[in-house]
Write an enzyme that holds these catalytic residues in place. Structure first.
Site, PDB file in Angstrom:
ATOM      1  N   PHE A 202      10.644  -9.586   4.482  1.00 22.20           N
ATOM      2  CA  PHE A 202      11.491  -8.544   5.060  1.00 22.20           C
ATOM      3  C   PHE A 202      12.342  -7.913   3.957  1.00 22.20           C
ATOM      4  CE2 PHE A 202      15.442  -7.143   7.284  1.00 22.20           C
ATOM      5  CZ  PHE A 202      14.858  -6.182   8.095  1.00 22.20           C
ATOM      6  N   ASN A 290       0.859   8.537   7.726  1.00 26.36           N
ATOM      7  CA  ASN A 290       0.667   9.357   8.916  1.00 26.36           C
ATOM      8  C   ASN A 290      -0.333  10.453   8.597  1.00 26.36           C
ATOM      9  OD1 ASN A 290       2.675   7.887  10.312  1.00 26.36           O
ATOM     10  ND2 ASN A 290       4.231   9.097   9.273  1.00 26.36           N
ATOM     11  N   ARG A 292      -1.194  13.230  10.049  1.00 30.46           N
ATOM     12  CA  ARG A 292      -0.947  14.405  10.901  1.00 30.46           C
ATOM     13  C   ARG A 292       0.163  15.245  10.269  1.00 30.46           C
ATOM     14  NH1 ARG A 292       2.181  10.171  13.042  1.00 30.46           N
ATOM     15  NH2 ARG A 292       4.392  10.654  12.842  1.00 30.46           N
ATOM     16  N   ARG A 336      17.651  17.007  14.550  1.00 26.46           N
ATOM     17  CA  ARG A 336      16.865  17.130  15.780  1.00 26.46           C
ATOM     18  C   ARG A 336      17.825  17.254  16.961  1.00 26.46           C
ATOM     19  NH1 ARG A 336      11.623  13.125  15.496  1.00 26.46           N
ATOM     20  NH2 ARG A 336      11.210  13.343  13.268  1.00 26.46           N
TER      21      ARG A 336
HETATM   22  C1  MV4 Z   1       9.743  -3.289   7.410  1.00 27.09           C
HETATM   23  C2  MV4 Z   1      11.128  -3.391   7.231  1.00 27.09           C
HETATM   24  C3  MV4 Z   1      11.586  -4.293   6.300  1.00 27.09           C
HETATM   25  N1  MV4 Z   1      10.709  -5.058   5.603  1.00 27.09           N
HETATM   26  N2  MV4 Z   1       8.907  -4.061   6.698  1.00 27.09           N
HETATM   27  C4  MV4 Z   1       9.890  -0.208  11.072  1.00 27.09           C
HETATM   28  C5  MV4 Z   1       8.812   0.616  11.651  1.00 27.09           C
HETATM   29  C6  MV4 Z   1       7.560   0.267  10.962  1.00 27.09           C
HETATM   30  N3  MV4 Z   1       6.949   1.454  10.506  1.00 27.09           N
HETATM   31  C7  MV4 Z   1       7.956  -0.623   9.843  1.00 27.09           C
HETATM   32  N4  MV4 Z   1       9.363  -0.850   9.932  1.00 27.09           N
HETATM   33  C8  MV4 Z   1      10.007  -1.670   9.058  1.00 27.09           C
HETATM   34  N5  MV4 Z   1       9.207  -2.432   8.295  1.00 27.09           N
HETATM   35  C9  MV4 Z   1       9.401  -4.920   5.822  1.00 27.09           C
HETATM   36  N6  MV4 Z   1       8.562  -5.702   5.131  1.00 27.09           N
HETATM   37  C10 MV4 Z   1      11.973  -2.591   8.003  1.00 27.09           C
HETATM   38  C11 MV4 Z   1      11.414  -1.734   8.936  1.00 27.09           C
HETATM   39  C12 MV4 Z   1      12.355  -0.971   9.700  1.00 27.09           C
HETATM   40  C13 MV4 Z   1      12.502   0.399   9.556  1.00 27.09           C
HETATM   41  C14 MV4 Z   1      11.705   1.113   8.676  1.00 27.09           C
HETATM   42  C15 MV4 Z   1      11.843   2.465   8.526  1.00 27.09           C
HETATM   43  C16 MV4 Z   1      12.800   3.125   9.264  1.00 27.09           C
HETATM   44  C17 MV4 Z   1      13.606   2.458  10.157  1.00 27.09           C
HETATM   45  C18 MV4 Z   1      13.455   1.090  10.314  1.00 27.09           C
HETATM   46  C19 MV4 Z   1      14.281   0.422  11.204  1.00 27.09           C
HETATM   47  C20 MV4 Z   1      14.128  -0.915  11.354  1.00 27.09           C
HETATM   48  C21 MV4 Z   1      13.166  -1.615  10.619  1.00 27.09           C
END
Ligand code: MV4
Length: 449
Positions: A202, A290, A292, A336
């Protein structure tokens, strides 16, 4: 070039596509559900076909209904916009079978990025940085715990069919793995009919910074700089900007090169976005791609001064892109405007707009399908307008946005305008000092009674 494009979408993006088609001398066909009879996309298209009742499943998501509309209008291409069928590989395949050009990537390219493990594996092979984690799917809880111990906590479980946060669980310690594993699998199975899960380290307090790319049918891929998208709430973006206040010339070069490698790895054809997590030390990791056009493409259009919808249509018609990368010449921010009540947990607020005055003036752009007297149907997403400001610097851009928000008047429904007004005044926002968790601690001041 195409003679007639059917737009398989609604709202502001349908109107946005119609505008570019008109400028290119291409005829347009709108499709609409019975809830959207009064929408501007229906009025401004050359032809319009009603494709069903309000439910998306029976209208904008119905492949047979859209193909029937293509047939009766003799359209030669389909623009899917964003959402709905825009990343549906089966739909792109049906288009190909009917000899109708799908304005977007091939079904294979969509599939490669739609499955997150396949996408990540493709990125590793292409030399694009990814977050350390499992090599593919996890078999069982035992393996999940073993991997988590090796990677080190905190870790995150993700659904391979996921995206946008669904089927995702954060885990802080070994005794939490089993519950997280079970609930992630359940959620993924219900949402995507695919319970495949993988694991990653994470990344703490990351930014979401994405790179816009374009690729053509001759194998050229270029990047069009970044968008800062960290201002999100429950995986819904509320504000996007370009350039990112966190960006440096060196980082843009590295991330731009990585995004191009990502596109090249799948021979990408079309405009697309490579999303990265960026940590506080400016390490960046591939998150998703993405395939698109996105809602926030407008901020890129404003800072590089290019029409991305026109780019999409030209690529689909087999015209080569220039092949050079673009740097931002200006600063742009998009707010937005959703029909939601920011003081009541962003609860949707559909209904009749009794009064509407759009912001105007130098450096102000508003993309919207609504007007005074329009009724926002409750069946679709709540975005009613995008307010985009551009100026020479970020500071000036924020000031312009404050001015524009002050003159943006919507009556009859609640909107996110007051949220944006308070955000623009926030000191950390103004300093560019924020990450994806920023809105969780943002204190919105309730209105005086
Ligand atoms: C993560 C992360 C932290 N560490 N992966 C959220 C949506 C999905 N596309 C992937 N996401 C995340 N992946 C790792 N290894 C934190 C998020 C995340 C997040 C990412 C982008 C924008 C907002 C977010 C909000 C919470 C968690």
């Amino acid at each position: 070039m195409f003679k007639k494009i059917l737009i398989a979408n609604r709202g502001e993006i349908a109107l946005r596509i119609i505008r570019t088609c008109k400028e290119m001398g291409i005829k347009t066909v709108a499709v609409y559900s019975t809830a959207d009879r009064e929408s501007l996309h229906v009025r401004f298209a050359d032809e319009a076909v009603c494709i069903g009742p309000p439910s998306s499943a029976e209208s904008y998501l119905s492949i047979p209904k859209i193909m029937a509309a293509v047939e009766i209008t003799n359209s030669d291409a389909i623009h899917p916009g964003y959402g709905f069928l825009s990343e549906n590989a089966d739909f792109a395949e049906v288009c190909a079978e009917y000899g109708i050009k799908f304005i977007g990537p091939t079904p294979e390219q969509i599939r490669k990025m739609g499955d997150k493990i396949t996408a990540k594996d493709t990125m590793i092979k292409a030399g694009v940085p990814v977050v350390p984690g499992s090599d593919g799917l996890i078999k069982d809880v035992k393996q999940a715990i073993k991997l988590a111990d090796d990677i080190g906590y905190p870790v995150i479980l993700k659904a391979t069919a996921g995206g946008g946060g669904r089927g995702m669980r954060l885990v802080w310690a070994a005794d939490e793995v089993e519950d997280a594993w079970n609930s992630a699998r359940q959620e993924a199975k219900a949402a995507f009919a695919n319970d495949g899960i993988y694991i990653e380290k994470f990344v703490v307090e990351p930014r979401h910074i994405e790179i816009q790319i374009a690729g053509d049918s001759f194998g050229n891929v270029c990047h069009l700089s970044e968008r800062e998208c960290s201002i999100q709430r429950r995986h819904q973006k509320l504000v996007e900007e370009s350039p990112s206040p966190f960006m440096t010339k060196a980082l843009r070069k590295k991330m731009g090169t990585a995004a191009i490698k990502a596109g090249e790895a799948i021979n990408y054809e079309g405009v697309g976005t490579v999303e990265f997590l960026v940590d506080k030390d400016r390490n960046f990791y591939f998150m998703e791609m993405n395939t698109r056009i996105q809602v926030e493409h407008t901020v890129t259009e404003e800072v590089i001064d290019h029409d991305l919808i026109k780019e999409q249509i030209k690529i689909a018609a087999g015209i080569a892109i220039s092949g050079k990368n673009y740097e931002p010449k200006m600063h742009a921010i998009e707010c937005r405007i959703n029909a939601e009540d920011p003081f009541n947990n962003f609860r949707p607020s559909p209904g009749k707009i009794t009064s509407f005055h759009s912001a105007k003036g130098h450096g102000v752009r508003v993309d919207t399908h609504v007007y005074a007297g329009y009724t926002i149907p409750p069946h679709y997403d709540s975005m009613i307008a995008k307010l985009i400001c551009r100026a020479q610097t970020r500071e000036e851009c924020i000031k312009k946005m404050e001015r524009a928000l002050d003159e943006f008047i919507v009556e009859g429904v609640k909107t996110t305008v007051p949220f944006h007004q308070q955000l623009m005044k926030n000191e950390d926002f103004r300093k560019g000092n924020f990450h994806t968790g920023f809105l969780e601690t943002f204190d919105l001041v309730p209105p005086k009674k």
